[in-house]
Design a protein around this motif. Structure first.
Motif, short mmCIF file in Angstrom:
data_model
loop_
_atom_site.label_atom_id
_atom_site.label_comp_id
_atom_site.label_asym_id
_atom_site.label_seq_id
_atom_site.Cartn_x
_atom_site.Cartn_y
_atom_site.Cartn_z
N GLU A 226 0.81 -1.21 0.00
CA GLU A 226 0.00 0.00 0.00
C GLU A 226 0.85 1.27 0.00
O GLU A 226 0.49 2.28 -0.61
CB GLU A 226 -0.92 0.01 1.23
N GLY A 227 2.00 1.21 0.67
CA GLY A 227 2.83 2.41 0.78
C GLY A 227 3.93 2.52 -0.25
O GLY A 227 4.69 3.49 -0.25
N GLY A 228 4.07 1.53 -1.12
CA GLY A 228 5.12 1.55 -2.13
C GLY A 228 5.67 0.16 -2.37
O GLY A 228 4.94 -0.83 -2.25
N PHE A 229 6.95 0.06 -2.66
CA PHE A 229 7.58 -1.21 -2.97
C PHE A 229 8.42 -1.69 -1.79
O PHE A 229 9.14 -0.93 -1.17
CB PHE A 229 8.44 -1.08 -4.23
N GLU A 230 8.29 -2.98 -1.49
CA GLU A 230 8.92 -3.58 -0.33
C GLU A 230 9.99 -4.58 -0.74
O GLU A 230 9.95 -5.12 -1.84
CB GLU A 230 7.85 -4.26 0.54
N ILE A 231 10.92 -4.83 0.18
CA ILE A 231 12.01 -5.79 -0.05
C ILE A 231 11.73 -7.04 0.78
O ILE A 231 11.46 -6.94 1.98
CB ILE A 231 13.37 -5.20 0.36
N ASN A 232 11.81 -8.18 0.15
CA ASN A 232 11.55 -9.45 0.83
C ASN A 232 12.81 -10.32 0.80
O ASN A 232 13.40 -10.52 -0.26
CB ASN A 232 10.40 -10.20 0.16
N LEU A 233 13.17 -10.81 1.96
CA LEU A 233 14.26 -11.78 2.09
C LEU A 233 13.63 -13.10 2.48
O LEU A 233 13.14 -13.26 3.60
CB LEU A 233 15.27 -11.33 3.13
N ASP A 234 13.61 -14.05 1.55
CA ASP A 234 12.91 -15.31 1.78
C ASP A 234 11.47 -15.06 2.22
O ASP A 234 10.97 -15.67 3.17
CB ASP A 234 13.63 -16.16 2.84
N HIS A 235 10.80 -14.15 1.56
CA HIS A 235 9.38 -13.85 1.80
C HIS A 235 9.11 -13.17 3.14
O HIS A 235 7.97 -13.10 3.57
CB HIS A 235 8.53 -15.12 1.66
N ARG A 236 10.16 -12.69 3.78
CA ARG A 236 9.97 -11.92 5.01
C ARG A 236 10.30 -10.47 4.71
O ARG A 236 11.32 -10.17 4.09
CB ARG A 236 10.86 -12.47 6.13
N LYS A 237 9.47 -9.57 5.15
CA LYS A 237 9.60 -8.16 4.79
C LYS A 237 10.67 -7.47 5.63
O LYS A 237 10.75 -7.67 6.83
CB LYS A 237 8.25 -7.44 4.94
N LEU A 238 11.45 -6.65 4.96
CA LEU A 238 12.51 -5.91 5.62
C LEU A 238 11.94 -4.75 6.41
O LEU A 238 10.91 -4.17 6.04
CB LEU A 238 13.46 -5.38 4.54
#
Length: 271
Positions: A41-53
Motif C-alpha cells: 500500500e505504501g510503495g515497494f517492499e524488499i523481501n528476504l525469503d518472503h519476510r519483509k525488511l
C-alpha cells in the motif's frame, strides 16, 4: 548463528534490519537465500525469503519506486556468505529517508545543503605553490563557470581563509531549485555533498554535466597533487578513491531513482 525469527515470528512476515548508518562496520552471516520485491500500500517492499525488511526504527522498509526497490534488492542479493552492511549505500540512504533520525524538515535539509556553498571545495583557492594554484584554476574554474551560467548566479572563488562572499541572491536561487526535489531526493543530495564537500560538484553530477569519476577527482584535487608530488601509502589511496566513488555514485543513483516517476517494468532479479 541463532535464527533471526522463530516459527511464530515467521508468520508475521517481517524482518528487523540491523542499522546501517554512516561509518558502520557491521557484518553478519547471510541468513537468506532469495531476494525479491513486492508492491504494498505504501510503495515497494524488499523481501528476504518472503519476510519483509524493516528499518532500524522498525518501520516497514518501503520505497517510492520500483526502480529503487530493484536497486536495493540487488544490494542484498549481491552479498555473499557475509553481509557487509557498510557497503550497502542505497539501503542506508533509504533507512535515513524512512526513519529521518535527525527529524529535519524539507526546508532544514535544503538550507543545510545550501550552507555548503560557504565552504565549497572548488571555491577555496591557494596562492602557493604556483603549480597547485594553476591546477585549481584550470580544473575548478570551468565547473564554477558552468554553475553560474546554469543557475544564473554569481559564485566566484577566494584565496581568503574566510572563503568567497556568496551573494544572498545566489543562496536564494539554490534554495528555490532544491525545493523542486522531494524529501527522498534531498537526502541523497545532502549525502553526495558530504562526500564531495561541494554543492557545486554535486549539482554537476546530478545534472549529468560531469561524471562521478570526474567529480571525485575534482573534489580530491589538492590530495591528488600532493600524491603525485610525494607519493602515497600503498593501497590506501586506491581504496579511499574507490570508496568515495562508490558512495558518490550511490547517492547520485538514489537521487535519480527518487526523482523519476517512471517504473521499471522488467524483472531484474531472478529467483
Amino acid at each position: 548463528m541463532e535464527p533471526l525469527l522463530g516459527p511464530e515470528e515467521n508468520r508475521t512476515q517481517s524482518l528487523p534490519l540491523i542499522p546501517t548508518g554512516k561509518g558502520s562496520t557491521e557484518e553478519r552471516k547471510r541468513f537468506y537465500q532469495n531476494v525479491s520485491i513486492s508492491q504494498g500500500e505504501g510503495g515497494f517492499e524488499i523481501n528476504l525469503d518472503h519476510r519483509k525488511l524493516k528499518t532500524p526504527q522498525a518501520k516497514l522498509f518501503t520505497v517510492p519506486s520500483e526502480a529503487l526497490a530493484i536497486a536495493v534488492a540487488t544490494e542484498w542479493d549481491s552479498q555473499k556468505d557475509t553481509i557487509k552492511f557498510y557497503t550497502m549505500h542505497l539501503t542506508t540512504l533509504c533507512n535515513t529517508a524512512l526513519d529521518n533520525p535527525t527529524q529535519r524538515s524539507k526546508m532544514q535539509l535544503i538550507r543545510a545543503a545550501v550552507k555548503f556553498l560557504e565552504t565549497d571545495t572548488v571555491c577555496y583557492r591557494v596562492e602557493e605553490p604556483p603549480a597547485l594554484a594553476e591546477l585549481q584554476k584550470n580544473e575548478w574554474d570551468p565547473i564554477v563557470a558552468w554553475a553560474e551560467e546554469r543557475y544564473n548566479v554569481a559564485i566566484g572563488s577566494s584565496t581568503s581563509i574566510l572563503g568567497p562572499n556568496i551573494p544572498a541572491s545566489t543562496k536564494d536561487t539554490f534554495v528555490s531549485h532544491l525545493a523542486s526535489y522531494n524529501m527522498w531526493a534531498l537526502q541523497g543530495i545532502e549525502y553526495i555533498i558530504t562526500q564531495l564537500k561541494s554543492l557545486i560538484l554535486s549539482m554537476g553530477v546530478i545534472d549529468r554535466h560531469i561524471t562521478v569519476e570526474k567529480a571525485v577527482l575534482l573534489s580530491r584535487l589538492e590530495e591528488e597533487y600532493q600524491i603525485q608530488r610525494w607519493g602515497n601509502v600503498e593501497w590506501a589511496h586506491d581504496y579511499d578513491l574507490c570508496e568515495l566513488r562508490a558512495r558518490a555514485a550511490a547517492g547520485t543513483l538514489f537521487v535519480h531513482l527518487c526523482s523519476e516517476s517512471t517504473t521499471v517494468k522488467h524483472k531484474l532479479l531472478q529467483d
